[in-house]
Scaffold this active site. Structure first.
Site, PDB file in Angstrom:
ATOM      1  N   VAL A  93      39.298  43.606  -4.109  1.00  0.00           N
ATOM      2  CA  VAL A  93      38.788  44.976  -3.950  1.00  0.00           C
ATOM      3  C   VAL A  93      39.433  45.614  -2.713  1.00  0.00           C
ATOM      4  O   VAL A  93      39.812  46.796  -2.736  1.00  0.00           O
ATOM      5  CB  VAL A  93      37.243  44.988  -3.852  1.00  0.00           C
ATOM      6  CG1 VAL A  93      36.732  46.400  -3.633  1.00  0.00           C
ATOM      7  CG2 VAL A  93      36.626  44.407  -5.129  1.00  0.00           C
ATOM      8  N   GLU A 126      37.752  43.957   6.185  1.00  0.00           N
ATOM      9  CA  GLU A 126      37.424  42.587   6.603  1.00  0.00           C
ATOM     10  C   GLU A 126      37.352  41.771   5.320  1.00  0.00           C
ATOM     11  O   GLU A 126      36.387  41.910   4.558  1.00  0.00           O
ATOM     12  CB  GLU A 126      36.073  42.562   7.328  1.00  0.00           C
ATOM     13  CG  GLU A 126      36.146  43.016   8.760  1.00  0.00           C
ATOM     14  CD  GLU A 126      36.834  42.000   9.655  1.00  0.00           C
ATOM     15  OE1 GLU A 126      36.723  40.786   9.396  1.00  0.00           O
ATOM     16  OE2 GLU A 126      37.497  42.428  10.610  1.00  0.00           O
ATOM     17  N   CYS A 147      32.767  33.828   4.725  1.00  0.00           N
ATOM     18  CA  CYS A 147      34.198  34.175   4.800  1.00  0.00           C
ATOM     19  C   CYS A 147      34.945  33.233   5.732  1.00  0.00           C
ATOM     20  O   CYS A 147      36.156  33.087   5.607  1.00  0.00           O
ATOM     21  CB  CYS A 147      34.375  35.614   5.248  1.00  0.00           C
ATOM     22  SG  CYS A 147      33.638  35.958   6.853  1.00  0.00           S
ATOM     23  N   SER A 186      35.964  41.108  -0.889  1.00  0.00           N
ATOM     24  CA  SER A 186      37.047  40.279  -1.432  1.00  0.00           C
ATOM     25  C   SER A 186      38.420  40.920  -1.223  1.00  0.00           C
ATOM     26  O   SER A 186      38.540  42.141  -1.076  1.00  0.00           O
ATOM     27  CB  SER A 186      36.803  40.071  -2.926  1.00  0.00           C
ATOM     28  OG  SER A 186      36.818  41.316  -3.586  1.00  0.00           O
TER      29      SER A 186
HETATM   30  P1  NAD Z   1      33.299  41.980  -3.419  1.00  0.00           P
HETATM   31  O1  NAD Z   1      34.611  42.544  -2.964  1.00  0.00           O
HETATM   32  O2  NAD Z   1      33.140  41.659  -4.847  1.00  0.00           O
HETATM   33  O3  NAD Z   1      32.115  43.001  -3.070  1.00  0.00           O
HETATM   34  C1  NAD Z   1      31.947  43.507  -1.756  1.00  0.00           C
HETATM   35  C2  NAD Z   1      31.375  44.897  -1.856  1.00  0.00           C
HETATM   36  O4  NAD Z   1      32.336  45.739  -2.509  1.00  0.00           O
HETATM   37  C3  NAD Z   1      30.083  44.997  -2.671  1.00  0.00           C
HETATM   38  O5  NAD Z   1      29.230  45.936  -2.064  1.00  0.00           O
HETATM   39  C4  NAD Z   1      30.575  45.510  -4.012  1.00  0.00           C
HETATM   40  O6  NAD Z   1      29.599  46.253  -4.728  1.00  0.00           O
HETATM   41  C5  NAD Z   1      31.703  46.423  -3.579  1.00  0.00           C
HETATM   42  N1  NAD Z   1      32.706  46.657  -4.619  1.00  0.00           N
HETATM   43  C6  NAD Z   1      33.026  45.854  -5.675  1.00  0.00           C
HETATM   44  N2  NAD Z   1      33.985  46.444  -6.409  1.00  0.00           N
HETATM   45  C7  NAD Z   1      34.293  47.608  -5.798  1.00  0.00           C
HETATM   46  C8  NAD Z   1      35.220  48.642  -6.059  1.00  0.00           C
HETATM   47  N3  NAD Z   1      36.037  48.611  -7.115  1.00  0.00           N
HETATM   48  N4  NAD Z   1      35.272  49.685  -5.214  1.00  0.00           N
HETATM   49  C9  NAD Z   1      34.465  49.743  -4.113  1.00  0.00           C
HETATM   50  N5  NAD Z   1      33.557  48.808  -3.834  1.00  0.00           N
HETATM   51  C10 NAD Z   1      33.478  47.745  -4.650  1.00  0.00           C
HETATM   52  O7  NAD Z   1      33.013  40.731  -2.474  1.00  0.00           O
HETATM   53  P2  NAD Z   1      31.715  39.796  -2.477  1.00  0.00           P
HETATM   54  O8  NAD Z   1      31.817  38.894  -3.648  1.00  0.00           O
HETATM   55  O9  NAD Z   1      30.485  40.599  -2.306  1.00  0.00           O
HETATM   56  O10 NAD Z   1      31.922  38.997  -1.123  1.00  0.00           O
HETATM   57  C11 NAD Z   1      32.702  37.861  -1.026  1.00  0.00           C
HETATM   58  C12 NAD Z   1      34.029  38.166  -0.377  1.00  0.00           C
HETATM   59  O11 NAD Z   1      33.814  38.857   0.852  1.00  0.00           O
HETATM   60  C13 NAD Z   1      34.777  36.910  -0.019  1.00  0.00           C
HETATM   61  O12 NAD Z   1      36.128  37.076  -0.334  1.00  0.00           O
HETATM   62  C14 NAD Z   1      34.574  36.795   1.483  1.00  0.00           C
HETATM   63  O13 NAD Z   1      35.567  36.075   2.163  1.00  0.00           O
HETATM   64  C15 NAD Z   1      34.557  38.226   1.899  1.00  0.00           C
HETATM   65  N6  NAD Z   1      33.852  38.388   3.175  1.00  0.00           N
HETATM   66  C16 NAD Z   1      34.568  38.700   4.280  1.00  0.00           C
HETATM   67  C17 NAD Z   1      33.919  38.796   5.513  1.00  0.00           C
HETATM   68  C18 NAD Z   1      34.677  39.147   6.770  1.00  0.00           C
HETATM   69  O14 NAD Z   1      34.056  39.468   7.771  1.00  0.00           O
HETATM   70  N7  NAD Z   1      35.992  39.088   6.746  1.00  0.00           N
HETATM   71  C19 NAD Z   1      32.538  38.587   5.596  1.00  0.00           C
HETATM   72  C20 NAD Z   1      31.843  38.255   4.425  1.00  0.00           C
HETATM   73  C21 NAD Z   1      32.512  38.180   3.211  1.00  0.00           C
END
Ligand code: NAD
Length: 478
Positions: A235, A253, A287, A232
């Site tokens: 984060v 990403e 995404c 996201s």
């Molecule tokens: P998220 O940011 O909540 O979590 C992603 C990862 O980060 C998980 O492994 C989570 O445990 C970890 N995380 C959470 N908080 C953290 C912190 N404070 N410090 C370090 N790591 C932490 O995202 P999500 O809900 O798992 O995924 C959805 C998001 O990901 C959407 O915004 C989507 O657009 C994006 N996404 C982007 C791509 C791309 O290629 N650009 C691909 C897939 C998903």
């Protein structure tokens, strides 16, 4: 997954070990809520051990010849191929995606390993033009060192693999922290594959656990040479702020609010079929999902009618039922986000509900919203749910201006005139633009950018391989 030796354990320095906390958490099947395994709750101490193991292993791994590292990658991919059916079903259970989505995820991972195993022998470096006669200048590809990877839950295996495979191929070692909602398919299964492939201890490590408990210590770890984060914007922003203060190398990403633009000369039925894929495939939790539909007024009524008929006809249910098109959303938090933070406030601000807008637990009905304005959350926010918000504009110029106003990854443009579509694509500020097509159906997703900025434009004259469920329902005349 019974055959996974990593079930409920971390994979550090070539061994399956419990977390320092001694704690585990349940892995749940999203459609049924059943417990299907466990994962270890790793933390800072486990991350320290994994980074130290990766650091110790890196020089020896980089010292192997390219063909030797490639052979390891092929064995890694061979394990995934041998367990293909089992892994596909594990992905369906953990992510809630239908079979075709899971096959795409596992298949792409296998292809990525095969590709990286070839690329490592092709990109050893370049001979550069000498700046003076009699001199020879070379550039040599050298590994960065130890890579930290933090990955999301939506395509957990291939979003890890797109960095794991090239990272390992070019002599880096890796510490992977998968999303806690998909720790097996995004992490433990890869640890099992690496172990079976005989990768030297410490070359590939998996630490499962929460974002704050395991992700943040990895993101901030001084022992990394680069952190690669997919997830996201929130984060990503926190990681980028911390990295800027410490001059650490990161690659992010993130998400965005992608637009699906329908111009006045579009084939409206084709656009509506592609909208099903762009906004509803995997419940819109991608995404590159289309999060805003920007439609020129002269075709808006026909477009709303075409998408509403299609969306209303789709089956929502257990992904193992072959008639299901949309499975469950990933979590109650995600349902709340889609429903309470996006759909309900947009309706309160004047959007019109044409179909959907309700849910049964995690199962959210495909939803079409008309009269959406740029001030509404349905327009501004990344939805990450099965919602098609339609905003009407008067001109192509207005559509381009509105599209470019928000961060985004991918756009689609619909017009019968390919040259016009190309011209619009050039003006849109997304990394990938498709003309007359939904997202990522051109294989561009495997070409992760290096150190240059690139834009991919895909032009499609006829809909290739359009799945039957995206076409108009049988009763509709088109
Ligand atoms: P998220 O940011 O909540 O979590 C992603 C990862 O980060 C998980 O492994 C989570 O445990 C970890 N995380 C959470 N908080 C953290 C912190 N404070 N410090 C370090 N790591 C932490 O995202 P999500 O809900 O798992 O995924 C959805 C998001 O990901 C959407 O915004 C989507 O657009 C994006 N996404 C982007 C791509 C791309 O290629 N650009 C691909 C897939 C998903």
């Amino acid at each position: 997954m019974p055959s996974q030796p990593g079930d409920g354990r971390l994979y550090i320095d070539g061994a399956f070990v419990p977390a320092a906390s001694g704690r585990t958490e349940a892995v749940e099947e999203k459609a049924t809520g059943k417990r299907i395994g466990g994962y270890a709750l790793g933390g800072a101490a486990d991350i320290d051990r994994a980074v130290a193991a990766a650091r110790a292993a890196q020089p020896g791994w980089a010292a192997l010849s390219a063909p030797e590292r490639a052979a390891h990658l092929r064995r890694f991919g061979g394990y995934l191929e041998d367990h293909y059916d089992e892994l596909v079903e594990q992905s369906m259970r953990e992510t809630g995606g239908v079979r075709a989505k899971a096959e795409d995820e596992v298949g792409t991972s296998i292809r990525q390993l095969a590709l990286s195993a070839v690329q490592v022998s092709e990109h050893a470096g370049d001979i550069l033009p000498p700046y003076k006669a009699g001199k020879l200048s070379l550039s040599r590809a050298v590994p960065l060192g130890v890579l930290g990877l933090i990955t999301p839950w939506n395509y957990p295996m291939n979003l890890a693999m797109r960095a794991v495979a090239p990272g390992l191929a070019f002599g880096n070692t890796v510490v992977l922290k998968p999303a806690e909602l998909t720790p097996v398919i995004g992490g433990q299964a890869l640890a099992a594959a690496a172990d079976h492939a005989g990768l030297p201890p410490g070359v590939f490590n998996v630490v499962t656990g929460g974002g704050r408990e395991a992700g943040w210590p990895l993101a901030r770890h001084p022992g990394l040479d680069m952190l690669d984060f997919t997830g996201s914007r929130e984060v990503g922003l926190a990681i980028s702020r911390a990295a800027a203060g410490e001059l650490r190398d990161i690659r992010l990403e993130l998400g965005g609010s992608n637009a699906f633009v329908v111009l006045d000369d579009a084939d409206v039925q084709l656009a509506a079929s592609c909208a099903m894929i762009a906004s509803l495939e995997f419940q819109g939790q991608t995404c590159i999902s289309a999060s805003r539909h920007i439609v020129v007024r002269s075709v808006a009524d026909a477009y709303l009618d075409a998408v509403t008929r299609r969306a209303a006809a789709l089956t929502v249910g257990d992904p193992f039922d072959p008639t299901t098109v949309l499975g469950p959303l990933i979590s109650t938090a995600q349902v709340d986000r889609v429903h309470r933070a996006i759909v309900e406030p947009s309706l309160a601000m004047g959007a019109r509900l044409l179909t959907g807008g309700t849910h049964d637990g995690l199962f959210y009905r495909p939803t079409v919203l008309a009269d959406v304005t740029p001030a509404m959350p349905a327009f501004r926010e990344e939805i990450f749910g099965p919602v098609i918000p339609v905003t009407v504009v008067d001109t192509e110029a207005e559509a381009i201006a509105l599209t470019n106003g928000l961060p985004m990854l991918m756009n689609s443009v619909f017009t019968r005139d390919l040259i016009r579509g190309y011209g619009v694509a050039e003006q849109l500020q997304a990394g990938e633009v498709h003309v007359n097509d939904a997202h990522a159906r051109h294989g561009a997703e495997n070409q992760m950018p290096g150190f240059t900025r690139r834009q991919w434009i895909g032009l499609q004259r006829t809909p290739l391989n359009l799945p039957a469920w995206a076409a108009a329902p049988a009763t509709e005349e088109s």
